[in-house]
Design a protein around this motif. Structure first.
Motif, mmCIF file in Angstrom:
data_model
loop_
_atom_site.group_PDB
_atom_site.id
_atom_site.type_symbol
_atom_site.label_atom_id
_atom_site.label_comp_id
_atom_site.label_asym_id
_atom_site.label_seq_id
_atom_site.Cartn_x
_atom_site.Cartn_y
_atom_site.Cartn_z
ATOM 1 N N PRO A 79 70.886 33.578 118.104
ATOM 2 C CA PRO A 79 71.870 34.302 116.612
ATOM 3 C C PRO A 79 71.604 34.516 114.999
ATOM 4 O O PRO A 79 72.488 35.802 114.352
ATOM 5 N N ASN A 82 68.969 37.870 115.976
ATOM 6 C CA ASN A 82 70.591 39.125 116.509
ATOM 7 C C ASN A 82 71.020 39.530 114.814
ATOM 8 O O ASN A 82 71.514 40.499 114.791
ATOM 9 N N GLU A 83 71.310 38.758 113.830
ATOM 10 C CA GLU A 83 71.786 39.277 112.845
ATOM 11 C C GLU A 83 71.614 38.774 111.822
ATOM 12 O O GLU A 83 71.575 39.756 109.972
#
Length: 207
Positions: A79, A82-83
């Protein structure tokens, strides 16, 4: 006879004004337009776009890539990768002290998975601490403005800042604080104090 010749001459002159002068004027206009077009073409041909900031012609250091691979091999960090807009990777930070401690490490900074510069971390602390350790550290920057604060130079963590120690297979329980999340992986050793408060960073952008 002379009067007739004068009339003919007058007619010739009049015809020249009526037909030749407009034609010459039109030709002049066309030549001016052609010259203007040629000048524009030459201007465009000689014009070069302003150089824009390239990603970087420099490749990340091998030790940075090895450390990054370790972090990316942990599914619990997906996460963040990806962010986040960017991240700073420190392959090795050495820390030690008895009462008075210090730490130092060098790393590289990435934006959108492209390396953009190098960074150096130093830390000096006083308090309860004993032993020494070596660890890898990664700092995630949630948004571009968070990364910009870091790359402006002279970035520093507050005294109460802390990092989450990652254990393989264990859930990572850390959240962004003011747009920044810090995680570490131990490389051995023992340290009875894991706070990152007081870490100071410099940044040098790659060309």
């Amino acid at each position: 006879i002379q009067s007739g010749n004068s009339v003919k001459l007058s007619l010739i002159i009049l015809s020249w004004f009526l037909f030749c002068v407009p034609a010459l004027a039109q030709l002049k206009t066309e030549n001016e337009q052609l010259n203007h077009t040629s000048s524009s073409i030459n201007l465009i041909a000689g014009w070069k776009a302003s150089p824009q900031r390239t990603v970087s012609s420099i490749q990340p250091r091998k030790k940075t890539l090895r450390a990054l691979e370790v972090f990316k091999d942990m599914p619990e960090l997906d996460p963040y990768f990806n962010e986040a807009n960017g991240y700073a990777v420190f392959p090795n930070i050495g820390k030690g002290g008895i009462g008075i401690g210090g730490a130092h490490g060098k790393g590289e900074v990435f934006q959108n998975d492209n390396v953009i510069g190098s960074t150096t971390m130093s830390q000096f602390s006083i308090g309860f601490q004993l032993g020494g350790q070596a660890f890898s550290q990664i700092i995630f920057f949630k948004d571009e403005r968070d990364l910009d604060r870091f790359t402006e130079g002279n970035f520093e963590f507050g005294a109460s800042a802390s990092a989450a120690l990652i254990n393989a297979g264990a859930a990572v329980e850390t959240e962004y604080s003011d747009g920044i999340a810090v995680l570490t992986v131990s490389k051995g050793g023992l340290m009875y104090e894991a706070a990152i408060g007081g870490q100071k960073f410099s940044f040098n952008e790659y060309d």
